[in-house]
Every structure is written in C-alpha cells, then in structure tokens.
Design a protein around this motif. Structure first.
Motif, PDB file in Angstrom:
ATOM      1  N   UNK A 346      14.787  -0.322 -39.595  1.00 41.13           N
ATOM      2  CA  UNK A 346      16.002  -0.584 -38.816  1.00 41.13           C
ATOM      3  C   UNK A 346      16.938  -1.810 -39.335  1.00 41.13           C
ATOM      4  N   UNK A 347      18.372  -1.381 -38.838  1.00 36.78           N
ATOM      5  CA  UNK A 347      19.278  -2.746 -38.955  1.00 36.78           C
ATOM      6  C   UNK A 347      19.816  -3.514 -37.724  1.00 36.78           C
ATOM      7  N   UNK A 358      14.247  -4.541 -39.068  1.00 38.15           N
ATOM      8  CA  UNK A 358      13.292  -4.187 -38.014  1.00 38.15           C
ATOM      9  C   UNK A 358      12.829  -5.944 -37.096  1.00 38.15           C
ATOM     10  N   UNK A 359      13.849  -6.206 -36.667  1.00 35.70           N
ATOM     11  CA  UNK A 359      14.148  -7.189 -36.248  1.00 35.70           C
ATOM     12  C   UNK A 359      12.948  -8.760 -36.140  1.00 35.70           C
ATOM     13  N   UNK A 383      21.048   1.805 -38.761  1.00 40.27           N
ATOM     14  CA  UNK A 383      22.078   0.498 -39.003  1.00 40.27           C
ATOM     15  C   UNK A 383      22.096   0.420 -36.620  1.00 40.27           C
ATOM     16  N   UNK A 384      22.146  -0.183 -36.337  1.00 35.18           N
ATOM     17  CA  UNK A 384      22.544  -0.025 -34.323  1.00 35.18           C
ATOM     18  C   UNK A 384      23.836   0.306 -34.232  1.00 35.18           C
ATOM     19  N   UNK A 385      24.144   0.105 -33.790  1.00 37.20           N
ATOM     20  CA  UNK A 385      25.547   1.056 -33.314  1.00 37.20           C
ATOM     21  C   UNK A 385      26.182   0.012 -32.053  1.00 37.20           C
ATOM     22  N   UNK A 386      25.647  -1.028 -32.025  1.00 38.39           N
ATOM     23  CA  UNK A 386      26.630  -2.222 -31.431  1.00 38.39           C
ATOM     24  C   UNK A 386      26.199  -3.406 -32.339  1.00 38.39           C
ATOM     25  N   UNK A 387      26.718  -2.828 -34.146  1.00 40.23           N
ATOM     26  CA  UNK A 387      26.184  -4.098 -34.995  1.00 40.23           C
ATOM     27  C   UNK A 387      28.169  -3.877 -36.030  1.00 40.23           C
ATOM     28  N   UNK A 388      27.787  -3.935 -37.202  1.00 41.60           N
ATOM     29  CA  UNK A 388      28.827  -4.132 -37.840  1.00 41.60           C
ATOM     30  C   UNK A 388      28.337  -3.415 -39.390  1.00 41.60           C
ATOM     31  N   UNK A 389      29.570  -3.300 -40.593  1.00 40.08           N
ATOM     32  CA  UNK A 389      28.819  -2.542 -41.362  1.00 40.08           C
ATOM     33  C   UNK A 389      27.414  -3.862 -42.130  1.00 40.08           C
ATOM     34  N   UNK A 390      26.788  -3.150 -43.062  1.00 38.29           N
ATOM     35  CA  UNK A 390      26.255  -3.665 -44.085  1.00 38.29           C
ATOM     36  C   UNK A 390      25.457  -3.194 -45.802  1.00 38.29           C
ATOM     37  N   UNK A 391      26.538  -4.678 -46.239  1.00 37.07           N
ATOM     38  CA  UNK A 391      26.218  -3.291 -47.420  1.00 37.07           C
ATOM     39  C   UNK A 391      24.610  -3.523 -47.775  1.00 37.07           C
ATOM     40  N   UNK A 437      24.982   4.760 -38.248  1.00 39.08           N
ATOM     41  CA  UNK A 437      24.970   4.981 -39.364  1.00 39.08           C
ATOM     42  C   UNK A 437      23.228   5.479 -39.669  1.00 39.08           C
ATOM     43  N   UNK A 438      22.390   6.406 -39.812  1.00 38.31           N
ATOM     44  CA  UNK A 438      21.600   6.916 -40.950  1.00 38.31           C
ATOM     45  C   UNK A 438      21.636   7.442 -42.284  1.00 38.31           C
ATOM     46  N   UNK A 439      21.268   6.520 -42.770  1.00 40.61           N
ATOM     47  CA  UNK A 439      21.364   6.301 -44.018  1.00 40.61           C
ATOM     48  C   UNK A 439      19.111   7.009 -44.682  1.00 40.61           C
TER      49      UNK A 439
END
Ligand SMILES: [Cu+2]
Length: 480
Positions: A346-347, A358-359, A383-391, A437-439
C-alpha cells in the motif's frame, strides 16, 4: 561511446558556485563529458568510478539486473574522494537504461544537479528494427529529459521548500542531455527516439506538434525493451524513471516540437508540510556554494506539475528514403507474465510523515520481506485516494503490468484492455500509480547467474519522485 572503451567514470562538479555536476568518461586519457554509453547485450562493464563530489554518491544502473554489490542502491556509498571498481555483465534485453546517484538523502540533489547518464543496450532484435525502419545516421536519438529552475540565464541550485518535499521539486525549463533549448536535425523518414524522463518529480504527457497540429506516433518499447508489436498513439504519460522507445514519421514536416501537454496531475494530498531530515545531509556540504534563501526559495518560479512545457525540437532537413517503410508487425517476444501468489503493498499518505510504503518509513537496515530466487509473485500495489501519482521503481527485476483498477483523471482516457495504459504493455521497471489506483504487477525473481549472484541479494522498491525517495518512500527486500 561503447562501454568497452570506458576505463574510468568520474563523478564531478563542473560548476562549484551553482553546483552543476556531470559524469565524465575517461577514454584512454581523453575526457567525454555526459557520455551516452552503448553496450551490446552480454558485454561486460568494467570501469572504476571516482567520486570527486563533496558528498557520498553511488552509480545505480536503473533497469539492469545486477548483484547487490553492483546495483549502487546506497548500501555502500562511495565516500568523497574515494573510488570503486564496477564489474558486471549486461544481461538485460536491448533498450534504454540509465545510471544515476542513489545515496540515500542525496539522490534528489545529485540527480537534479546533472548526474543523469544514459546506457543504450543493443542486440540483434534492436538492429533488425533499425534496418526495417531504414534509419538514417541522424534519425536515432537517445534523450534524457529533465526540468530545471532557470533564473537570469542560469540553472538555480537545489533548495527545496517543505512544499517541494511534499509535491516534488519542479523546474521551469526542459534540460535535454544536459542542454537547454535543444534542437536536433533529423532527415525525413522514420525517427526512432528513446526517451527517459529524468525529472526529479514532473510527470510528462509527451506529444509532438507540427505548427498547431498534433502528430501521431508509435510506441515501440518501454523500460525493459521492445513491445510485442507497435502501438499507435498521440500522447503518452512518461513519469520519472520511465523510458519510451518511439517511432515518428518526419516525412513532409519542417519541424516536430516535443511538448509535455497540460493535464490534471492529481496531487490530491493536501496540507502536509515536510522537510528532508535525513541525518547524513547535515554531515556534508550542499553541491552549490552560492547561498540559497533559507525558506527554500530558489530565485526562480517553478512551473507546477501538469503545466504545458516545451521539451525539444526536431528540425527536419535533407532527403530521406523515397518511400517510407512500413513498421514491422512484430517487434519482439515478451516473457510471459507468471501467474503466482499475491503480495499486497500500500502507498500511504500521512500529513506528518508524508508518503510511505505500508506506513513504514525507510530504514537502511530493515528488510521488509524476503523471497526465494526464482519465486514468481504478483504485487498488488494500491495507492491512497488522497495521494498523488507515484512512479514506483523496482530494482533488479523487470515486471509486467497485468491490470489497473480505480483509474480516474487524464490517465483514464488512455486506458485499454484491463485498464492498462499503452506503456503498461511492455517490460517495466518503473510504473506510475495514480491516486485511488490498484495495479497488479507480475514479477519473476529469477537471478540469471548463480556465481555472480551468490548469497542473499538486497533490492529496493521505491517511489522515483526523488523528493519522495529521499523522504523515505522506499523499502528494502531480499532475494535468498
Ligand atoms: Cu511518490
């Protein structure tokens, strides 16, 4: 330059006032700065890296499958004034790979300061494609695109504010292979372009324009080499650390302008204030001698993520092939994605701790999990919905993207079967995970050579937004 000619790779400051740095290759006493290295698949890399920076550094070969001791992931950084011999075989498929510093706490500053090197791996498949495209000598390009803050004609030193540490350090001009305002001349016919997003944090929505018209192009390959077949596109997201291999037809054009189109970058994380607090940073000087404002203001206005940005220009001149060859229908055979057990990652976003996996903030001595060599896993990365894009970048192993779920915003318009973006169709080592998103990523943890990879090998999974990487969004894992 071919890696067979490389003896020493010097990591140095070219400008001690503003802190600009470079890689310099020593070739029989002659110096080549900002070298583009070329390796045949199976060739050996044998060179001594000399660190002439006032900070520790490493050379991480992004995308290559290497033993821990050669991966340059920061477990044993090269001290200022010290040197390290590197020796390994290039085993990966043909494609665009790259090398950059990865000393924890110093990665963002050193990469921004100019330490970005390209490594083009070639093989028979790659050569067959060039022949099929009837590429002229100037029509194959390998470009590293980053963004820098320019004010009064000079590139300002790295000085992130707390806001920059949260969202990333953004520039206002494109830097391409260490130069501003890049124009390259190509001949009519196919142009093959291998492009790296080397920005600290900026996502690129890559497109090409001829005057006001958007010019369609073809995706041929991704991070880990060629696709099975070309894919026609008119724009592509390329996030930091990602590479694309493209074909674009320059026939009948005067120039092609590469731009990053405007888009909603979906920075949903609000309210957090972060600062790089890595203890190692206090022990070494910054790369620039020029004082920067205490609040992190760099004297230049940054363009936020998602704002349109001109990248470079291809000027079309001369004569090319009279008839444009058609693109090959098949480019390569990809490794099959393994069906396997699922591991969930988890991001997360926390207002005080920032972005974490994972916190858990990065700890150099920690191993998040271990797996057997040859293990096949599917990583479910959410990725959390209150996040941003993470490469997100995986060291050492290419993976296949099986599917995406929960995509909103501008990426959704590009999604195809299983929610995948065109860049998800190849072998990847870096993949953007948008908020919500979930990938599902299929990884085969086979190590190619028992002798070179003897014993436990530690690798990393981390965000390639370099402010997030230095801000602890990174985990170690071990392959036994
Ligand atoms: Cu990130």
């Amino acid at each position: 330059m071919p890696i067979s000619a490389l003896r020493r790779l010097v990591v140095e400051r070219a400008d001690p006032v503003l802190g600009r740095c470079r890689y310099a290759a020593d070739v029989g006493g002659r110096q080549i700065v900002h070298p583009v290295l070329i390796a045949r698949r199976g060739e050996r890399f044998e060179a001594v890296v000399e660190n002439r920076l006032p900070q520790p550094t490493t050379v991480h070969f992004h995308g290559l499958t290497l033993p821990e001791a050669q991966d340059g992931a920061g477990f044993d950084a090269i001290a200022p004034g010290a040197a390290k011999a590197l020796s390994f075989e290039v085993k990966n498929r043909s494609g665009l790979y790259w090398f950059h510093p990865h000393a924890h706490g110093f990665t963002a500053e050193q990469v921004y300061s100019g330490l970005v090197g390209l490594l083009v791996v070639v093989d028979a498949e790659d050569a067959a494609l060039d022949t099929a495209l009837a590429l002229g000598p100037h029509n194959r390009l390998a470009l590293a695109v980053s963004d820098v803050r320019v004010a009064a004609g000079s590139i300002r030193p790295y000085a992130p504010s707390a806001e920059d540490c949260l969202h990333g350090w953004f520039g206002n001009r494109a830097l391409v292979n260490a130069a501003l305002d890049v124009r390259r001349t190509v001949a009519p016919g196919w142009v093959r372009l291998q492009l790296l997003n080397a920005c600290n944090a900026r996502g690129l929505l890559l497109a090409f324009r001829d005057a006001d018209a958007n010019v369609p192009f073809h995706l041929l390959g991704t991070d880990g080499g060629l696709l099975a077949a070309p894919v026609g596109v008119d724009r592509l997201f390329v996030y930091p650390g990602e590479r694309v291999d493209l074909a674009i037809d320059a026939s009948g054009r005067r120039e092609l302008v590469a731009v990053s189109l405007a888009f909603d970058p979906r920075h949903q994380a609000k309210g957090g204030k972060l600062a790089h607090a890595h203890p190692a940073r206090g022990r070494y000087a910054p790369l620039a001698a020029e004082a920067v404002c205490g609040d992190g203001a760099s004297g230049a206005d940054a363009l936020p993520d998602g704002v349109e940005l001109g990248l470079f220009t291809l000027q079309v001149a001369g004569t090319g092939a009279t008839q444009l060859p058609s693109l090959p229908a098949r480019l390569s055979t990809l490794p099959e994605p393994p069906q396997a057990t699922v591991r969930r990652l988890r991001l997360d976003f926390d207002e005080h701790a920032g972005f974490l996996i994972d916190n858990t903030p990065y700890r150099v001595e920690e191993i998040a999990f271990s797996l057997e060599r040859g293990a096949r896993e599917v990583w479910e990365v959410r990725n959390s919905p209150i996040s941003m894009p993470h490469p997100m970048h995986l060291h050492g192993f290419g993976f296949r993207v099986l599917r995406r779920r929960g995509t909103f915003g501008p990426a959704r318009a590009l999604a195809g079967e299983e929610g995948r973006l065109p860049t998800d169709l190849g072998v990847k080592d870096t993949v953007v995970v948008w908020p919500n998103e979930t990938l599902w990523l299929a990884v085969d943890f086979a190590l190619p050579d028992e002798a070179a990879f003897r014993g436990r090998q530690r690798y990393m999974f981390h965000c390639h937004n370099l402010e997030h990487e230095d801000g602890m969004m990174m985990r170690n894992f071990a392959v036994l």
